[in-house]
Design a protein around this motif. Structure first.
Motif, mmCIF file in Angstrom:
data_model
loop_
_atom_site.group_PDB
_atom_site.id
_atom_site.type_symbol
_atom_site.label_atom_id
_atom_site.label_comp_id
_atom_site.label_asym_id
_atom_site.label_seq_id
_atom_site.Cartn_x
_atom_site.Cartn_y
_atom_site.Cartn_z
ATOM 1 N N ILE A 23 5.746 5.524 -4.335
ATOM 2 C CA ILE A 23 5.597 5.059 -5.723
ATOM 3 C C ILE A 23 6.572 5.813 -6.623
ATOM 4 O O ILE A 23 7.243 5.212 -7.468
ATOM 5 C CB ILE A 23 4.146 5.211 -6.210
ATOM 6 N N ALA A 24 6.673 7.115 -6.424
ATOM 7 C CA ALA A 24 7.603 7.917 -7.223
ATOM 8 C C ALA A 24 9.043 7.468 -6.987
ATOM 9 O O ALA A 24 9.830 7.348 -7.937
ATOM 10 C CB ALA A 24 7.442 9.401 -6.888
ATOM 11 N N ILE A 25 9.392 7.202 -5.740
ATOM 12 C CA ILE A 25 10.742 6.722 -5.415
ATOM 13 C C ILE A 25 10.994 5.367 -6.072
ATOM 14 O O ILE A 25 12.060 5.140 -6.655
ATOM 15 C CB ILE A 25 10.947 6.666 -3.881
ATOM 16 N N GLN A 51 0.830 -1.202 0.000
ATOM 17 C CA GLN A 51 0.000 0.000 0.000
ATOM 18 C C GLN A 51 0.873 1.264 0.000
ATOM 19 O O GLN A 51 0.804 2.105 0.890
ATOM 20 C CB GLN A 51 -0.953 -0.009 1.201
ATOM 21 N N LEU A 52 1.705 1.353 -1.040
ATOM 22 C CA LEU A 52 2.630 2.475 -1.145
ATOM 23 C C LEU A 52 1.883 3.783 -1.361
ATOM 24 O O LEU A 52 0.895 3.832 -2.092
ATOM 25 C CB LEU A 52 3.608 2.250 -2.307
ATOM 26 N N ASN A 53 2.399 4.849 -0.732
ATOM 27 C CA ASN A 53 1.818 6.176 -0.957
ATOM 28 C C ASN A 53 2.441 6.772 -2.222
ATOM 29 O O ASN A 53 3.334 6.171 -2.825
ATOM 30 C CB ASN A 53 1.991 7.075 0.276
ATOM 31 N N GLU A 54 1.974 7.935 -2.616
ATOM 32 C CA GLU A 54 2.442 8.562 -3.862
ATOM 33 C C GLU A 54 3.951 8.815 -3.850
ATOM 34 O O GLU A 54 4.636 8.592 -4.854
ATOM 35 C CB GLU A 54 1.688 9.869 -4.120
ATOM 36 N N LYS A 67 13.644 2.103 -10.087
ATOM 37 C CA LYS A 67 13.504 1.129 -11.173
ATOM 38 C C LYS A 67 14.199 1.638 -12.437
ATOM 39 O O LYS A 67 14.932 0.888 -13.091
ATOM 40 C CB LYS A 67 12.019 0.861 -11.447
ATOM 41 N N GLY A 68 13.995 2.914 -12.768
ATOM 42 C CA GLY A 68 14.654 3.496 -13.938
ATOM 43 C C GLY A 68 16.164 3.526 -13.797
ATOM 44 O O GLY A 68 16.895 3.185 -14.736
ATOM 45 N N GLU A 69 16.644 3.908 -12.636
ATOM 46 C CA GLU A 69 18.088 3.938 -12.389
ATOM 47 C C GLU A 69 18.685 2.536 -12.481
ATOM 48 O O GLU A 69 19.772 2.348 -13.028
ATOM 49 C CB GLU A 69 18.376 4.539 -11.011
ATOM 50 N N LEU A 70 17.955 1.559 -11.948
ATOM 51 C CA LEU A 70 18.434 0.180 -11.995
ATOM 52 C C LEU A 70 18.533 -0.317 -13.434
ATOM 53 O O LEU A 70 19.506 -0.981 -13.800
ATOM 54 C CB LEU A 70 17.517 -0.722 -11.171
ATOM 55 N N GLU A 71 17.555 0.014 -14.252
ATOM 56 C CA GLU A 71 17.587 -0.389 -15.663
ATOM 57 C C GLU A 71 18.822 0.164 -16.363
ATOM 58 O O GLU A 71 19.488 -0.548 -17.120
ATOM 59 C CB GLU A 71 16.324 0.079 -16.384
ATOM 60 N N VAL A 72 19.127 1.428 -16.101
ATOM 61 C CA VAL A 72 20.299 2.063 -16.719
ATOM 62 C C VAL A 72 21.586 1.387 -16.237
ATOM 63 O O VAL A 72 22.475 1.070 -17.039
ATOM 64 C CB VAL A 72 20.327 3.578 -16.405
ATOM 65 N N LYS A 73 21.671 1.161 -14.931
ATOM 66 C CA LYS A 73 22.888 0.567 -14.354
ATOM 67 C C LYS A 73 23.105 -0.875 -14.821
ATOM 68 O O LYS A 73 24.241 -1.289 -15.048
ATOM 69 C CB LYS A 73 22.822 0.595 -12.826
#
Length: 154
Positions: free
Chosen positions: A55-57, A49-52, A62-68
């Motif tokens: 979720i943004a974090i 039940q993540l808050n906004e 997730k994006g940083e992990l994809e790049v790395k």
């Protein structure tokens, strides 16, 4: 149909290498990970039940992990495509190099999961610990974030 010399002696070696790599993966799977780099984003949002803000974090991590991990994935592909595999020594060297790259991938994912867990509140982190316990996995240790109550000045 009789196997030639190379087939007769290389197949057991390849099989041994695959078993070794699978064993290495199973040993590292004992950590209780969220796998934010995978396809579990919606499940993570729902279960915890993540808050906004969380979720943004998570999306940023997730994006940083994809790049790395892209660089490491490219290195793995190149290693498997170009590394000699004709002798037992070649296969051992290949496995050693692969293990290093695979560990880099696991370390990056672990750190991303740890960062997300660090913004969980106490109740969310307790839920995480409960799920890890049920799955007989080693939880990632973090200090849950303490959120203030909006509108109350300290």
């Amino acid at each position: 149909m009789e196997l030639n010399f190379k087939q007769k002696y290389m197949l057991p070696k390849l099989y041994s290498l695959l078993v070794f790599l699978m064993f290495f993966s199973v040993v590292n799977a004992q950590n209780c990970t969220l796998d934010i780099g995978g396809k579990n984003s919606e499940t993570i949002k729902t279960i915890f039940q993540l808050n906004e803000e969380q979720i943004a974090i998570m999306e940023t991590l997730k994006g940083e992990l994809e790049v790395k991990t892209k660089s490491t994935e490219d290195q793995i592909e190149k290693l498997l495509a170009e590394h000699p595999q004709s002798t037992e020594e070649d296969l051992i060297k290949l496995a050693d190099k692969y293990k290093v790259l695979q560990k880099q991938q696991l370390d990056l994912a672990y750190e991303s999961d740890k960062e997300l867990l660090s913004v969980f509140n106490a109740k969310q982190y307790e839920r995480y610990l409960q799920l890890c316990n049920e799955a007989i996995r080693q939880p990632i240790k973090v200090e849950p974030k303490i959120y203030g109550i909006p509108g109350i000045e300290e």
